[in-house]
Design an enzyme around this catalytic site. Structure first.
Site, PDB file in Angstrom:
ATOM      1  N   HIS A 374      15.676   8.525  11.921  1.00  0.00           N
ATOM      2  CA  HIS A 374      14.591   8.110  11.017  1.00  0.00           C
ATOM      3  C   HIS A 374      13.254   7.864  11.701  1.00  0.00           C
ATOM      4  CE1 HIS A 374      17.027   7.388   7.336  1.00  0.00           C
ATOM      5  NE2 HIS A 374      17.997   7.198   8.217  1.00  0.00           N
ATOM      6  N   LYS A 565       3.633  -1.054   2.040  1.00  0.00           N
ATOM      7  CA  LYS A 565       4.633  -0.611   3.011  1.00  0.00           C
ATOM      8  C   LYS A 565       4.652  -1.651   4.117  1.00  0.00           C
ATOM      9  CE  LYS A 565       2.286   3.290   3.526  1.00  0.00           C
ATOM     10  NZ  LYS A 565       3.008   4.515   3.691  1.00  0.00           N
ATOM     11  N   ARG A 566       5.653  -1.596   4.999  1.00  0.00           N
ATOM     12  CA  ARG A 566       5.639  -2.507   6.138  1.00  0.00           C
ATOM     13  C   ARG A 566       4.310  -2.365   6.894  1.00  0.00           C
ATOM     14  NH1 ARG A 566      10.488  -5.376   7.417  1.00  0.00           N
ATOM     15  NH2 ARG A 566       9.246  -6.037   9.203  1.00  0.00           N
ATOM     16  N   LYS A 571       1.003   3.051  10.775  1.00  0.00           N
ATOM     17  CA  LYS A 571       0.748   3.314   9.352  1.00  0.00           C
ATOM     18  C   LYS A 571      -0.732   3.128   8.999  1.00  0.00           C
ATOM     19  CE  LYS A 571       5.457   1.788   8.118  1.00  0.00           C
ATOM     20  NZ  LYS A 571       6.110   2.925   7.416  1.00  0.00           N
ATOM     21  N   THR A 673       8.771   7.221   1.768  1.00  0.00           N
ATOM     22  CA  THR A 673       9.446   7.376   0.477  1.00  0.00           C
ATOM     23  C   THR A 673       8.594   6.749  -0.620  1.00  0.00           C
ATOM     24  OG1 THR A 673      10.738   5.451   1.157  1.00  0.00           O
ATOM     25  CG2 THR A 673      11.845   7.586   1.230  1.00  0.00           C
ATOM     26  N   LYS A 677       7.437   7.717  -4.698  1.00  0.00           N
ATOM     27  CA  LYS A 677       7.465   6.816  -5.869  1.00  0.00           C
ATOM     28  C   LYS A 677       6.098   6.785  -6.552  1.00  0.00           C
ATOM     29  CE  LYS A 677      10.860   4.246  -3.232  1.00  0.00           C
ATOM     30  NZ  LYS A 677      11.027   3.139  -2.251  1.00  0.00           N
TER      31      LYS A 677
HETATM   32  C1  Z2T Z   1      12.679   2.360   8.705  1.00  0.00           C
HETATM   33  O1  Z2T Z   1      12.435   1.832   7.490  1.00  0.00           O
HETATM   34  C2  Z2T Z   1      12.351   3.678   8.993  1.00  0.00           C
HETATM   35  C3  Z2T Z   1      12.662   4.193  10.228  1.00  0.00           C
HETATM   36  C4  Z2T Z   1      13.280   3.389  11.184  1.00  0.00           C
HETATM   37  O2  Z2T Z   1      13.566   3.928  12.383  1.00  0.00           O
HETATM   38  C5  Z2T Z   1      13.594   2.087  10.910  1.00  0.00           C
HETATM   39  C6  Z2T Z   1      13.293   1.585   9.669  1.00  0.00           C
HETATM   40 CL1  Z2T Z   1      13.707  -0.032   9.286  1.00  0.00          CL
HETATM   41  C7  Z2T Z   1      14.514   3.330  13.179  1.00  0.00           C
HETATM   42  C8  Z2T Z   1      11.746   4.521   7.916  1.00  0.00           C
HETATM   43  C9  Z2T Z   1      10.688   5.516   8.353  1.00  0.00           C
HETATM   44  O3  Z2T Z   1       9.639   4.852   8.991  1.00  0.00           O
HETATM   45  C10 Z2T Z   1      10.152   6.235   7.133  1.00  0.00           C
HETATM   46  O4  Z2T Z   1       9.225   7.224   7.494  1.00  0.00           O
HETATM   47  C11 Z2T Z   1      11.296   6.887   6.372  1.00  0.00           C
HETATM   48  O5  Z2T Z   1      10.844   7.385   5.143  1.00  0.00           O
HETATM   49  C12 Z2T Z   1      12.382   5.886   6.088  1.00  0.00           C
HETATM   50  O6  Z2T Z   1      12.802   5.238   7.277  1.00  0.00           O
HETATM   51  C13 Z2T Z   1      13.607   6.520   5.453  1.00  0.00           C
HETATM   52  O7  Z2T Z   1      13.999   7.657   6.132  1.00  0.00           O
END
Ligand code: Z2T
Length: 833
Positions: A374, A565-566, A571, A673, A677
């Site tokens: 991810h 988003k976080r 970002k 994601t 949405k």
């Molecule tokens: C996370 O939410 C994502 C990646 C991570 O890598 C960890 C966390 Cl908690 C270890 C996110 C990505 O940043 C985002 O781009 C992606 O859409 C999402 O995971 C689901 O794949």
């Protein structure tokens, strides 16, 4: 494959029963019955929470038959099961979603209203299970919804954290973290299954021995054990009988924990052991994409993985199969490397406990497991120091060394003398303090490795997993993320859903491609008017909510420009702030500036130890404080930071958005994601060519997407030629003015120190290249402004965005996984009427 269930007839009442019936009178009777017998309350003393609980049980009663029928078919040897292993499941509230999926929203609403109550109020009071950080955890939740909706037998395996992601408050403009006590009033959706508890070992040492056939074996003598107790939550599919299970493990002390201690009078010691055991599932680590290497985190990972694998093996054996065919009955997906110790644990279970030969066990392990990556961020790649790993999991460390030595032997055959490559591929990083590389373990131990968007999967092969790709290209694939339209459209945006239904019927909810039928409606002025009115109403609702929560009044007739988003530097929420300050600066220079009014809305949590992210929040709130109060600009600019962004709030915010900010530095957002949405709900995107933005733009058409910024190759080129942010600062007058204004203390009551860490970082390092993308971003925002003022065309583009989002249904993602990785089929479940 169709499997009919033959539960005994007393499980399938034929007459309308108070536990299953959907007549209005039956629903009312059942509701008050649950209020009385489960909550122990009469209406005159019942609180809103009591009513919520009574309703939750009333709904749960109505899915139990399907849930048990689905569980029942899992025991059939021929039924293949997907296990989704994830340290996070960010489910969001269950009640509303179950009403949608069970298709009982209307009768329940009627029954509740005839009882003098408000259904929305009961839905809104549910405490959401925030057992995840962000995208990764929410993706797992969307995937469970789609697995059930596609009738694929599946189990989500994770941890039942007692405290989920912290609640965020904003005090004096700063983030403050509050413990998330989501279980405070009890959880009506879970069922504990203590009879299926398993034992988990930690620490101790290993001991070689010779078995009765004279074979060399190893036994693990643990230093301590804990129990894993499963708590099951039903996962309803939309309009189908399948109700899958989310099985979350809670750590408890072994039952006999205090026996000898009590006899010896060490009461405190015994109770302390219990406290220590339960710590394992106490709290979710609140870091999204940086690792901390804490022992408790590794304990959590091993704990849920071992619980889940033991559960899988028990199910395999109880279905009448032997372990030789584990990979035929189960496909286990690892959600990032968090569960990747599964590679070693499955080997240990097969070899040490079930006495399989190594090669045979290895074949089964790699055919059973698959790995999703991810992120490309280097700080998120998990590594565990060999000494920590060995003290907690001594047997697993040996197994990893054995896997590694066999693996490296193969690599040597393939690339004789290439020591550098060997060092890159090794499961052990030998530099300095030796560590175990979990991504390498996951790659070697899986038959499939996927990224989460086309660009991300390509970059994986080119960068972090390049050597693995060259060695085993056949394992690599892409599955672009998706989100469930049930929660993110039908539940969260009932007004838009009704409008779409009136135009094209409701088949789109399970076949999202059919939204394309809305394309022609984009040219229908009447439809555009209705679309605009829906958006306007929802914006007014959000404006009310903002006023209630923050005291800031916003005008629903301004452009709602949203970034939720976080909070993370990659970002680039602070790039958004640079744009806001640019507009502020312009308006101060020229108060008659012609521009559409804008409301900037932010939401998101910062990892508690991430100082820069917390300072970005403070920057947003500080700029807001000045801008919102300044009569020269505040009719056209408003800046809002909404505290405690979570799934519940996401459901409010996506429907109200007009502009979606997806502005990460190209190459760093694996997928995103939220971008999906927003677009599904008719927002237009301003974004870089990053993650799934690339594919969203392909689908909606370049003319309906606001693109800016460097491409991945340009980022790489600029970096290698030596990036100098200062040159942008000196050559761009406005940029300089904007940065100087922040640095001068204008937004911090004259305090020039407050934002210095942020400003210095931008001027001297700028790792995420905000300054390089600044001008392109501002120019693109000016284009947005012009486009918004052509309101008919804006609405047209909005409709086209929603109409072309079919690809981003999580149903499509799950079909991709099912076909390319899991070989899993739908198993429709028949239930006697
Ligand atoms: C996370 O939410 C994502 C990646 C991570 O890598 C960890 C966390 Cl908690 C270890 C996110 C990505 O940043 C985002 O781009 C992606 O859409 C999402 O995971 C689901 O794949």
């Amino acid at each position: 494959m169709t499997v009919s269930t033959n539960l005994p007839s007393f499980h399938t009442p034929g007459v309308e029963d108070d536990r299953t019936g959907l007549g209005i009178e039956t629903l009312k009777r059942a509701f008050f019955d649950n209020l009385y017998y489960v909550q122990g309350k009469l209406p005159n003393r019942a609180s809103t929470v009591d009513y919520y609980m009574a309703l939750a049980y009333t709904v749960r009663d109505r899915l139990l038959q399907r849930w048990l029928a689905t569980e029942d078919i899992l025991t059939r040897p021929e039924v293949r099961i997907v296990g989704y292993l994830s340290a996070e499941f960010l489910m969001g509230p269950h009640l509303g979603n179950n009403l949608i999926n069970l298709d009982i929203y209307a009768p329940v609403k009627q029954a509740i209203e005839e009882s003098g109550l408000n259904l929305q109020e009961l839905i809104d009071i549910e405490e959401e299970p925030g057992l995840g950080n962000g995208g990764l955890g929410r993706l797992a939740a969307c995937y469970l919804d789609s697995l059930a909706s596609l009738q694929i037998p599946a189990i989500g395996y994770g941890i039942r954290y007692e405290f989920g992601i912290f609640d965020q408050e904003i005090v004096d403009g700063w983030q403050v973290e509050i413990t998330d006590k989501w279980l405070k009033y009890g959880n009506p959706w879970e069922v504990a299954r203590p009879e299926e508890a398993v034992e988990i070992k930690f620490g101790g040492y290993t001991q070689p021995y010779t078995d009765d056939q004279g074979r060399y074996r190893v036994r693990w003598v643990p230093g301590s054990t804990v129990m894993g107790i499963p708590y099951d939550t039903p996962i309803t599919g939309y309009n189908v009988n399948t109700v899958n299970t989310l099985r979350l493990w809670k750590a408890e002390a072994p039952e006999s924990f205090d026996f000898t201690a009590f006899n010896q009078g060490d009461y405190w010691g015994a109770v302390n052991d219990k406290v220590v055991s339960e710590t394992i599932s106490k709290v979710l680590y609140p870091n999204d994409e940086q690792i901390q290497g804490k022992q408790l985190r590794l304990q959590q990972q091993f704990f849920f993985v071992s619980c889940s694998l033991q559960d899988v093996i028990r199910r395999q054996l109880e279905s009448g199969r032997t372990l030789d065919t584990l990979h035929e009955k189960f496909s286990l997906q690892m959600n990032d490397t968090h569960p990747s110790v599964a590679v070693a644990e499955l080997m240990r279970l097969l070899v040490d406990e079930h006495m399989l030969e190594w090669d045979h066990a290895w074949d089964i392990t790699t055919r059973t497991l698959a790995y999703t990556n991810h992120t490309l961020l280097p700080e998120a790649l998990e590594k565990w120091s060999v000494s920590l790993f060995g003290s907690l999991l001594p047997r697993h460390l040996e197994i990893i060394f054995e896997i590694n030595s066999r693996f490296l032997d193969q690599v040597r055959l393939r690339y004789p003398g290439d020591e550098a490559r060997l060092g890159q591929l090794s499961l052990i990083d030998e530099g300095g303090d030796r560590s175990v590389r979990m991504a390498n373990l996951a790659c070697v131990g899986s038959h499939a490795i996927n990224g989460v968007a086309a660009l991300h999967s390509e970059l994986l092969k080119k960068t972090v997993l390049h050597d693995f790709y060259e060695l085993m290209p056949e394992k690599f694939c892409n599955v672009t993320n998706g989100v469930t339209p049930r929660r993110w459209l039908a539940l969260s945006n009932p007004r838009l859903t009704a409008l779409i239904d009136r135009r094209i019927g409701n088949g789109w909810l399970t076949h999202l491609d059919r939204l394309r039928e809305l394309e022609s409606a984009a040219d229908d002025a009447g439809f555009r008017h209705e679309w605009r009115m829906v958006k306007r109403d929802i914006k007014a609702d959000l404006a009310d909510h903002i006023a209630n929560r923050t005291g800031i009044s916003v005008n629903p007739d301004t452009l709602f420009d949203i970034q939720v988003k976080r909070i993370h530097e990659y970002k680039r929420q602070h790039l958004n702030v640079l744009h806001i300050v640019t507009l502020y600066h312009r308006l101060k220079q020229n108060p008659n500036q012609d521009m559409a009014g804008r409301t900037f809305i932010f939401g998101g949590k910062a990892a508690p130890g991430y100082d820069m992210a917390k300072r970005i929040i403070k920057l947003i709130t500080s700029v807001g404080d000045v801008v919102n109060k300044d009569p020269d600009v505040s009719d056209r600019l408003r800046v809002v930071f909404l505290p405690d962004y979570n799934v519940t709030f996401g459901q409010r915010v996506y429907p109200a958005a007009e502009l979606s900010e997806q502005i990460s530095l190209a190459g760093l957002e694996a997928s995103g994601t939220g971008n999906m949405k927003f677009s599904m709900n008719g927002a237009l995107t301003i974004g870089t060519l990053d993650g799934a933005n690339v594919e969203i733009r392909e689908e909606v058409g370049a003319e309906n997407f606001f693109l800016f910024g460097m491409k991945t190759e340009e980022v790489t080129a600029l970096r290698s030629q030596g990036y100098n942010p200062m040159s942008y600062y000196h050559s761009n007058e406005t940029l300089k003015a904007v940065i100087d204004l922040i640095a001068s203390g204008h937004f911090s009551h004259g305090d020039r120190e407050l934002f210095r860490p942020l400003i210095d970082n931008l001027l001297y390092h700028d790792p995420y290249m905000l300054l390089a993308d600044y001008q392109s971003y501002v120019d693109c925002q000016d284009q947005v402004d012009r486009a918004y003022r052509d309101s008919e065309n804006w609405v047209r583009m909005s409709i086209l965005n929603a109409a072309r989002m079919g690809k981003f249904s999580s149903d499509r993602s799950i079909q991709d996984y099912a076909q390319t990785i899991w070989q899993a089929d739908a198993v429709p479940i028949e239930i006697e009427a």
